[in-house]
Design a protein around this motif. Sequence first.
Motif, PDB file in Angstrom:
ATOM      1  N   GLY A 152       0.640  -1.526  -0.529  1.00 34.33           N
ATOM      2  CA  GLY A 152      -0.220  -0.059   0.338  1.00 34.33           C
ATOM      3  C   GLY A 152       0.795   1.275   0.070  1.00 34.33           C
ATOM      4  O   GLY A 152      -0.222   2.479  -0.137  1.00 34.33           O
ATOM      5  N   ILE A 153       1.967   1.632   0.181  1.00 31.35           N
ATOM      6  CA  ILE A 153       2.961   2.534   0.013  1.00 31.35           C
ATOM      7  C   ILE A 153       3.694   2.621  -0.896  1.00 31.35           C
ATOM      8  O   ILE A 153       4.936   1.008  -1.512  1.00 31.35           O
ATOM      9  N   PHE A 154       3.997   3.413  -1.950  1.00 27.12           N
ATOM     10  CA  PHE A 154       4.612   3.287  -2.751  1.00 27.12           C
ATOM     11  C   PHE A 154       6.019   4.388  -3.216  1.00 27.12           C
ATOM     12  O   PHE A 154       5.058   5.770  -2.338  1.00 27.12           O
ATOM     13  N   LEU A 155       6.792   4.528  -4.321  1.00 24.66           N
ATOM     14  CA  LEU A 155       7.794   5.836  -4.725  1.00 24.66           C
ATOM     15  C   LEU A 155       6.508   6.586  -5.806  1.00 24.66           C
ATOM     16  O   LEU A 155       5.992   5.168  -6.737  1.00 24.66           O
ATOM     17  N   TYR A 156       6.750   7.561  -6.106  1.00 31.79           N
ATOM     18  CA  TYR A 156       6.756   7.883  -7.510  1.00 31.79           C
ATOM     19  C   TYR A 156       7.839   8.931  -7.999  1.00 31.79           C
ATOM     20  O   TYR A 156       8.718   8.883  -7.942  1.00 31.79           O
ATOM     21  N   LEU A 157       7.591   7.936  -9.950  1.00 29.33           N
ATOM     22  CA  LEU A 157       8.460   7.831 -10.485  1.00 29.33           C
ATOM     23  C   LEU A 157       7.491   9.257 -11.865  1.00 29.33           C
ATOM     24  O   LEU A 157       7.132   9.409 -12.266  1.00 29.33           O
ATOM     25  N   TYR A 158       8.794   9.915 -11.503  1.00 26.14           N
ATOM     26  CA  TYR A 158       8.481  11.761 -12.328  1.00 26.14           C
ATOM     27  C   TYR A 158       9.509  11.428 -13.823  1.00 26.14           C
ATOM     28  O   TYR A 158      10.810  10.809 -13.592  1.00 26.14           O
ATOM     29  N   LEU A 159       8.578  11.255 -14.742  1.00 29.07           N
ATOM     30  CA  LEU A 159       9.390  11.124 -15.899  1.00 29.07           C
ATOM     31  C   LEU A 159       9.058  11.978 -17.005  1.00 29.07           C
ATOM     32  O   LEU A 159       7.844  12.208 -17.307  1.00 29.07           O
ATOM     33  N   VAL A 160       9.851  12.704 -18.059  1.00 32.82           N
ATOM     34  CA  VAL A 160      10.152  13.482 -19.139  1.00 32.82           C
ATOM     35  C   VAL A 160      10.516  13.314 -20.301  1.00 32.82           C
ATOM     36  O   VAL A 160      11.526  12.854 -20.559  1.00 32.82           O
ATOM     37  N   ILE A 161      10.027  12.433 -21.289  1.00 33.57           N
ATOM     38  CA  ILE A 161      10.348  11.787 -22.604  1.00 33.57           C
ATOM     39  C   ILE A 161       9.950  13.601 -23.667  1.00 33.57           C
ATOM     40  O   ILE A 161       8.906  13.938 -23.863  1.00 33.57           O
ATOM     41  N   ASP A 162      11.292  12.698 -24.666  1.00 36.60           N
ATOM     42  CA  ASP A 162      10.993  13.794 -25.739  1.00 36.60           C
ATOM     43  C   ASP A 162      10.216  13.218 -26.887  1.00 36.60           C
ATOM     44  O   ASP A 162      10.735  11.992 -27.188  1.00 36.60           O
ATOM     45  N   ILE A 163       8.250  13.491 -27.301  1.00 39.37           N
ATOM     46  CA  ILE A 163       8.723  12.789 -28.325  1.00 39.37           C
ATOM     47  C   ILE A 163       9.081  12.872 -29.417  1.00 39.37           C
ATOM     48  O   ILE A 163       8.979  11.622 -30.828  1.00 39.37           O
ATOM     49  N   TYR A 164       9.882  13.332 -30.508  1.00 38.73           N
ATOM     50  CA  TYR A 164      10.375  13.421 -31.485  1.00 38.73           C
ATOM     51  C   TYR A 164      11.405  12.468 -31.172  1.00 38.73           C
ATOM     52  O   TYR A 164      11.690  11.511 -32.090  1.00 38.73           O
ATOM     53  N   SER A 165      12.403  12.193 -30.489  1.00 38.18           N
ATOM     54  CA  SER A 165      13.828  11.851 -30.189  1.00 38.18           C
ATOM     55  C   SER A 165      13.237  10.334 -29.102  1.00 38.18           C
ATOM     56  O   SER A 165      13.810   9.247 -29.368  1.00 38.18           O
ATOM     57  N   ARG A 166      12.925  10.557 -28.392  1.00 35.84           N
ATOM     58  CA  ARG A 166      11.736   9.234 -27.234  1.00 35.84           C
ATOM     59  C   ARG A 166      13.236   9.055 -26.442  1.00 35.84           C
ATOM     60  O   ARG A 166      12.933   8.540 -25.656  1.00 35.84           O
ATOM     61  N   LYS A 167      13.399  10.323 -25.862  1.00 33.20           N
ATOM     62  CA  LYS A 167      14.835  10.611 -25.185  1.00 33.20           C
ATOM     63  C   LYS A 167      14.287  10.464 -23.936  1.00 33.20           C
ATOM     64  O   LYS A 167      13.273  11.356 -23.777  1.00 33.20           O
ATOM     65  N   LYS A 248       8.371  -1.568 -17.487  1.00 31.91           N
ATOM     66  CA  LYS A 248       8.276  -2.582 -15.804  1.00 31.91           C
ATOM     67  C   LYS A 248       7.970  -3.571 -16.635  1.00 31.91           C
ATOM     68  O   LYS A 248       7.696  -4.399 -15.700  1.00 31.91           O
ATOM     69  N   TYR A 249       8.324  -4.068 -17.769  1.00 33.59           N
ATOM     70  CA  TYR A 249       8.363  -5.362 -18.618  1.00 33.59           C
ATOM     71  C   TYR A 249      10.245  -5.109 -18.948  1.00 33.59           C
ATOM     72  O   TYR A 249      10.365  -6.385 -19.629  1.00 33.59           O
ATOM     73  N   ARG A 250      10.950  -4.672 -18.422  1.00 32.19           N
ATOM     74  CA  ARG A 250      12.316  -5.007 -18.154  1.00 32.19           C
ATOM     75  C   ARG A 250      12.949  -6.288 -17.034  1.00 32.19           C
ATOM     76  O   ARG A 250      12.026  -6.355 -16.243  1.00 32.19           O
ATOM     77  N   PRO A 251      13.292  -6.837 -18.096  1.00 31.58           N
ATOM     78  CA  PRO A 251      13.953  -8.676 -17.028  1.00 31.58           C
ATOM     79  C   PRO A 251      13.993  -7.981 -15.825  1.00 31.58           C
ATOM     80  O   PRO A 251      14.544  -8.597 -14.912  1.00 31.58           O
ATOM     81  N   GLU A 252      15.292  -6.496 -15.723  1.00 35.13           N
ATOM     82  CA  GLU A 252      15.940  -6.391 -14.270  1.00 35.13           C
ATOM     83  C   GLU A 252      15.132  -5.421 -13.780  1.00 35.13           C
ATOM     84  O   GLU A 252      15.159  -5.162 -12.668  1.00 35.13           O
ATOM     85  N   TYR A 253      13.893  -6.129 -13.965  1.00 32.77           N
ATOM     86  CA  TYR A 253      12.623  -4.973 -13.083  1.00 32.77           C
ATOM     87  C   TYR A 253      12.049  -5.773 -12.040  1.00 32.77           C
ATOM     88  O   TYR A 253      12.069  -6.982 -12.235  1.00 32.77           O
ATOM     89  N   PRO A 254      12.839  -5.536 -10.677  1.00 34.34           N
ATOM     90  CA  PRO A 254      12.803  -5.730  -9.172  1.00 34.34           C
ATOM     91  C   PRO A 254      11.433  -6.799  -9.084  1.00 34.34           C
ATOM     92  O   PRO A 254      10.491  -6.538  -8.854  1.00 34.34           O
ATOM     93  N   GLU A 255      11.642  -8.050  -9.006  1.00 34.69           N
ATOM     94  CA  GLU A 255       9.920  -8.561  -8.930  1.00 34.69           C
ATOM     95  C   GLU A 255       9.435  -8.374  -7.268  1.00 34.69           C
ATOM     96  O   GLU A 255       8.665  -8.701  -6.864  1.00 34.69           O
ATOM     97  N   ASN A 256      10.500  -8.159  -6.375  1.00 31.27           N
ATOM     98  CA  ASN A 256      10.621  -8.426  -5.069  1.00 31.27           C
ATOM     99  C   ASN A 256       9.671  -6.712  -4.424  1.00 31.27           C
ATOM    100  O   ASN A 256      10.312  -6.757  -3.244  1.00 31.27           O
ATOM    101  N   ARG A 257       9.716  -6.121  -5.279  1.00 32.42           N
ATOM    102  CA  ARG A 257       9.651  -4.832  -5.000  1.00 32.42           C
ATOM    103  C   ARG A 257      10.734  -4.139  -4.428  1.00 32.42           C
ATOM    104  O   ARG A 257      11.817  -4.370  -4.225  1.00 32.42           O
ATOM    105  N   PHE A 258      10.978  -2.145  -4.497  1.00 32.14           N
ATOM    106  CA  PHE A 258      11.760  -1.586  -4.009  1.00 32.14           C
ATOM    107  C   PHE A 258      11.711  -1.776  -2.535  1.00 32.14           C
ATOM    108  O   PHE A 258      10.696  -1.640  -1.890  1.00 32.14           O
ATOM    109  N   THR A 259      12.930  -2.047  -1.962  1.00 34.27           N
ATOM    110  CA  THR A 259      13.791  -1.727  -0.430  1.00 34.27           C
ATOM    111  C   THR A 259      13.745  -0.651  -0.394  1.00 34.27           C
ATOM    112  O   THR A 259      12.745  -0.156   1.114  1.00 34.27           O
ATOM    113  N   ASP A 260      13.960   0.466  -0.499  1.00 35.08           N
ATOM    114  CA  ASP A 260      14.072   1.760  -0.051  1.00 35.08           C
ATOM    115  C   ASP A 260      14.182   2.619  -1.745  1.00 35.08           C
ATOM    116  O   ASP A 260      13.917   2.695  -2.727  1.00 35.08           O
TER     117      ASP A 260
END
Length: 349
Positions: A152-167, A248-260
């Motif tokens: 029930g407790i989450f961290l929040y990822l703020y992410l900005v992307i350039d649509i032309y370059s996808r960077k 969220k579908y990267r193989p490295e994405y942690p299955e056991n959630r983030f510790t901190d």
Amino acid sequence: MTDERAEIITLINEACHSGAKQRSACDIIGISAKTLQRWNANLGKQDGRIKPQHSPKNKLTELERQRIIKVVNESKYAHLPPCQIVPKLADTGVYIASESSFYRVLKEHKLLKHRDKSKPGRKVNKPDALLATGPNQIYTWDITYLPTQVKGIFLYLYLVIDIYSRKIVGWQVHHEELSTLAADLMTDICNREKIKKHQVTLHSDNGSPMKGATMLATLQELGVVPSFSRPSVSNDNPYSESVFRTLKYRPEYPENRFTDIGVARDWVSGFVQWYNHEHCHSGIKFTTPNERHIQKDIEILAKRNLVYKNAKLANPSRWSGETRNWDHVKEVHLNPEKSKSEIKESKAA
């Protein structure tokens, strides 16, 4: 006498004065000579035909109409539409009129409007179509949840992307969603990318961090033009939704959630490095976002085209048509207007 009849009489008279026979002129115009005589006899008079005047046998009486108005304005029915009032009256053994009659009477008395306490539905227009022809013209951003090991407790990822370059041009991970944190992120991006006033349009959804006073004031100070999706329409912000799915579908994405939060920031940093500098993005002809952002993709795609053309010259029997299209993608659209054919297809579906 109608204007049409007067015009016909004038035309026939002109024909007769020119030497034509009256009967022949009447035949050509499609009336009989007797009809013409009758019209001439009644010249200047109104149409003598009597129009039917009758009212339906099942027409509501004035008393019934007044009773409908009285009932729909009673406190227990004032918030209900006719489709609910009529059945409720029937449950009490009362029938005044049909639903359609209720609706018709309410409409005539200008009472047919939103009758509930909730806000009436409103039409929300699609956001303006945006076009990017180079980097640092249109950004989209959003916030996604990163789960922690505390349910029930989450961290929040703020992410900005350039649509032309996808960077991914900027990101931060925080414990909460705040307009001030989003404003700090945008200030940092504009300084790093050397954004000039009115150079960039920033598109987002309608969340409180996106439309908060601090964020909007910062965008105005930076000269960044805000753009917003329709409420609850994720399709209006597809680029941010797409990068979150990739994350969220990267193989490295942690299955056991983030510790901190430190672990989360380290993981996102690694993902951004991979996404910008290693990931060959299908939407930009399998070049990396960073290559396209610095416009190195033009040279890369030109070389690929040359390789394919040389391969076809070396062994033309293996090619049934043109080589693969490695042309540079010059324009990127956000929420483009649909063509007429697309609108017809969507309606048919």
